[in-house]
Scaffold this motif. Sequence first.
Motif, PDB file in Angstrom:
ATOM      1  N   GLU A 118       0.819  -1.214   0.000  1.00  0.00           N
ATOM      2  CA  GLU A 118       0.000   0.000   0.000  1.00  0.00           C
ATOM      3  C   GLU A 118       0.851   1.262   0.000  1.00  0.00           C
ATOM      4  O   GLU A 118       0.345   2.344  -0.263  1.00  0.00           O
ATOM      5  CB  GLU A 118      -0.943  -0.007   1.199  1.00  0.00           C
ATOM      6  CG  GLU A 118      -2.020  -1.081   1.096  1.00  0.00           C
ATOM      7  CD  GLU A 118      -3.027  -1.001   2.225  1.00  0.00           C
ATOM      8  OE1 GLU A 118      -4.144  -0.482   1.982  1.00  0.00           O
ATOM      9  OE2 GLU A 118      -2.696  -1.443   3.338  1.00  0.00           O
ATOM     10  N   ASN A 119       2.160   1.121   0.273  1.00  0.00           N
ATOM     11  CA  ASN A 119       3.086   2.257   0.239  1.00  0.00           C
ATOM     12  C   ASN A 119       4.055   2.169  -0.932  1.00  0.00           C
ATOM     13  O   ASN A 119       5.099   2.817  -0.925  1.00  0.00           O
ATOM     14  CB  ASN A 119       3.878   2.324   1.555  1.00  0.00           C
ATOM     15  CG  ASN A 119       2.987   2.502   2.766  1.00  0.00           C
ATOM     16  OD1 ASN A 119       2.073   3.319   2.747  1.00  0.00           O
ATOM     17  ND2 ASN A 119       3.242   1.727   3.811  1.00  0.00           N
ATOM     18  N   GLU A 123       1.097   3.160  -8.635  1.00  0.00           N
ATOM     19  CA  GLU A 123      -0.334   2.960  -8.402  1.00  0.00           C
ATOM     20  C   GLU A 123      -0.732   1.513  -8.696  1.00  0.00           C
ATOM     21  O   GLU A 123      -1.643   0.969  -8.076  1.00  0.00           O
ATOM     22  CB  GLU A 123      -1.133   3.922  -9.281  1.00  0.00           C
ATOM     23  CG  GLU A 123      -2.638   3.931  -9.039  1.00  0.00           C
ATOM     24  CD  GLU A 123      -3.021   4.494  -7.671  1.00  0.00           C
ATOM     25  OE1 GLU A 123      -4.207   4.376  -7.304  1.00  0.00           O
ATOM     26  OE2 GLU A 123      -2.139   5.050  -6.981  1.00  0.00           O
ATOM     27  N   PHE A 124      -0.025   0.882  -9.614  1.00  0.00           N
ATOM     28  CA  PHE A 124      -0.291  -0.523  -9.920  1.00  0.00           C
ATOM     29  C   PHE A 124      -0.125  -1.382  -8.670  1.00  0.00           C
ATOM     30  O   PHE A 124      -1.017  -2.159  -8.295  1.00  0.00           O
ATOM     31  CB  PHE A 124       0.649  -1.008 -11.020  1.00  0.00           C
ATOM     32  CG  PHE A 124       0.623  -2.498 -11.242  1.00  0.00           C
ATOM     33  CD1 PHE A 124      -0.405  -3.089 -11.953  1.00  0.00           C
ATOM     34  CD2 PHE A 124       1.623  -3.314 -10.719  1.00  0.00           C
ATOM     35  CE1 PHE A 124      -0.444  -4.466 -12.156  1.00  0.00           C
ATOM     36  CE2 PHE A 124       1.596  -4.687 -10.903  1.00  0.00           C
ATOM     37  CZ  PHE A 124       0.569  -5.259 -11.624  1.00  0.00           C
ATOM     38  N   PHE A 125       1.021  -1.255  -7.997  1.00  0.00           N
ATOM     39  CA  PHE A 125       1.275  -2.046  -6.797  1.00  0.00           C
ATOM     40  C   PHE A 125       0.350  -1.647  -5.656  1.00  0.00           C
ATOM     41  O   PHE A 125      -0.103  -2.492  -4.880  1.00  0.00           O
ATOM     42  CB  PHE A 125       2.732  -1.882  -6.368  1.00  0.00           C
ATOM     43  CG  PHE A 125       3.677  -2.812  -7.068  1.00  0.00           C
ATOM     44  CD1 PHE A 125       3.217  -3.818  -7.899  1.00  0.00           C
ATOM     45  CD2 PHE A 125       5.047  -2.695  -6.892  1.00  0.00           C
ATOM     46  CE1 PHE A 125       4.081  -4.682  -8.549  1.00  0.00           C
ATOM     47  CE2 PHE A 125       5.935  -3.559  -7.525  1.00  0.00           C
ATOM     48  CZ  PHE A 125       5.448  -4.552  -8.350  1.00  0.00           C
ATOM     49  N   ARG A 126       0.076  -0.357  -5.531  1.00  0.00           N
ATOM     50  CA  ARG A 126      -0.783   0.098  -4.428  1.00  0.00           C
ATOM     51  C   ARG A 126      -2.201  -0.435  -4.580  1.00  0.00           C
ATOM     52  O   ARG A 126      -2.811  -0.924  -3.621  1.00  0.00           O
ATOM     53  CB  ARG A 126      -0.788   1.630  -4.351  1.00  0.00           C
ATOM     54  CG  ARG A 126       0.540   2.227  -3.891  1.00  0.00           C
ATOM     55  CD  ARG A 126       0.382   3.700  -3.534  1.00  0.00           C
ATOM     56  NE  ARG A 126       0.046   4.531  -4.691  1.00  0.00           N
ATOM     57  CZ  ARG A 126       0.945   5.109  -5.474  1.00  0.00           C
ATOM     58  NH1 ARG A 126       2.251   4.941  -5.233  1.00  0.00           N
ATOM     59  NH2 ARG A 126       0.577   5.861  -6.488  1.00  0.00           N
ATOM     60  N   THR A 127      -2.761  -0.351  -5.786  1.00  0.00           N
ATOM     61  CA  THR A 127      -4.131  -0.834  -5.984  1.00  0.00           C
ATOM     62  C   THR A 127      -4.202  -2.353  -5.904  1.00  0.00           C
ATOM     63  O   THR A 127      -5.189  -2.911  -5.401  1.00  0.00           O
ATOM     64  CB  THR A 127      -4.698  -0.356  -7.335  1.00  0.00           C
ATOM     65  OG1 THR A 127      -3.797  -0.729  -8.401  1.00  0.00           O
ATOM     66  CG2 THR A 127      -4.876   1.160  -7.343  1.00  0.00           C
ATOM     67  N   LYS A 128      -3.175  -3.034  -6.374  1.00  0.00           N
ATOM     68  CA  LYS A 128      -3.133  -4.490  -6.229  1.00  0.00           C
ATOM     69  C   LYS A 128      -3.136  -4.881  -4.754  1.00  0.00           C
ATOM     70  O   LYS A 128      -3.831  -5.822  -4.334  1.00  0.00           O
ATOM     71  CB  LYS A 128      -1.899  -5.060  -6.931  1.00  0.00           C
ATOM     72  CG  LYS A 128      -2.101  -5.421  -8.391  1.00  0.00           C
ATOM     73  CD  LYS A 128      -3.023  -6.612  -8.541  1.00  0.00           C
ATOM     74  CE  LYS A 128      -3.100  -7.106  -9.967  1.00  0.00           C
ATOM     75  NZ  LYS A 128      -4.052  -8.240 -10.111  1.00  0.00           N
ATOM     76  N   ALA A 129      -2.339  -4.157  -3.948  1.00  0.00           N
ATOM     77  CA  ALA A 129      -2.293  -4.435  -2.505  1.00  0.00           C
ATOM     78  C   ALA A 129      -3.647  -4.186  -1.862  1.00  0.00           C
ATOM     79  O   ALA A 129      -4.089  -4.963  -0.998  1.00  0.00           O
ATOM     80  CB  ALA A 129      -1.222  -3.568  -1.849  1.00  0.00           C
TER      81      ALA A 129
END
Length: 431
Positions: A118-119, A123-129
């Motif tokens: 989430e950090n 945005e790809f990794f954040r939204t996936k998390a």
Amino acid sequence: MKRVLVLGGYGLIGSEVVAHLLQQGYHVVGHGRSAASSKRASPKIGWLIRDLADMVDVESWGQVLQEFDVVVNCAGALQDGARDDLKAVHVDAILALGKSAAKYGTMLVQISAAGVSENASTEFFRTKAQGDMALLASGAKVIILRPGLVLSPQSYGGTALIRQLAAFPLVQPIALADTPIQTVSVRDVAIAVERAIAGDLPDHAVLELVEEKPNSLSDVVEAHRKWLGFSKASILISMPNWVLRIAAGVSDALGWLGWRSPLRSTAVEVLKDGVLGDALPYHMLGGKVSNLDETLASFPNGAEHRLKARLSWFVPVGIGVLSAFWLLSGLVGLVSLSGAAEVLTRVGWPAWAAKVSVVFWAIVDLVLGAAVLYRPWVRMALIGMLATSLIYIVSASVVTPSLWLDPLGPLMKLLPICLAISLMFPLLEDR
């Protein structure tokens, strides 16, 4: 026989999951938003044709989940663009899916990505998390798999970018050469999905699917170069970061025109951070992930793979050249209106009719030159270019046949243009 719905069923991972589950005897239905791509990918199974971004309420999932025991989510998008909405696909739709799955007792297998947080920097990794956390908190039976850089016999996404780099003749341009990368075969991902469905993996497990030891990005590209059968590059050209930033900026702009370049800023940021995960938890559960050399050795390798890798450079260059040709053709017609109209007045056309004809076809050229840059319109634009070229050839042959003998060869040049346009159709297929 468990009934399985595979979201993103014709994607890089989804298509392999569909094929593997079918081999294992499961009843499989695919999901996708393109009926044509779905049927082309797997014509023997049923398909649910809906855009995941529209399935953001519990009720819409309830109508679907009553038919299935398991949902495998292989859908995803790299970055916001004309065709993609990260929040809708990675968070909103998944939140609704989790709530509905808890109600109907449907098992969920979520394909996420190694390194999500989430950090995170993208945005790809954040939204996936966020999507992963929503599923874990939903009350449904959930297993989350987080693969590293997925390699596949197909050429798409990161795999396509690596093969494109590996196909560069004589020299090897590369940026972020020392970035650590842990890869995983798409087949190992499909096997992990089947193990989850079969009950071999514990509920609420979050497992990273990566090879044991990382390779540098330059080693990954070199391994692909060797696998494809290309000679070793004589010179390694390290591209400075500012070149990479410019390329990513251009790719981002093209993303809003519907082009899904694997070199967008999200991919660049991921490469800067490295693609790393912890291989031990999955290994302790009896899972195996092939290393880079084993993965490539397991893939079929033929002339078609080398050809596609080489031709991957032709798509962006070809679209750019075609657009420039038609735009300049239209502008020249408008700027040199009198001169262009003179070709027709010499064979007896009234001046006004000649000028109207030149203006009309100049506008057609401008429209086609602009339309081919917008990905959803590219096929129709290419058809328009081909039809317009044939109209030019036929009408000029009837009205002004002397143009065939013109030293500048305006009609002769249309023949290779028609060939280039025709070649674009098969090269532009997404899957």
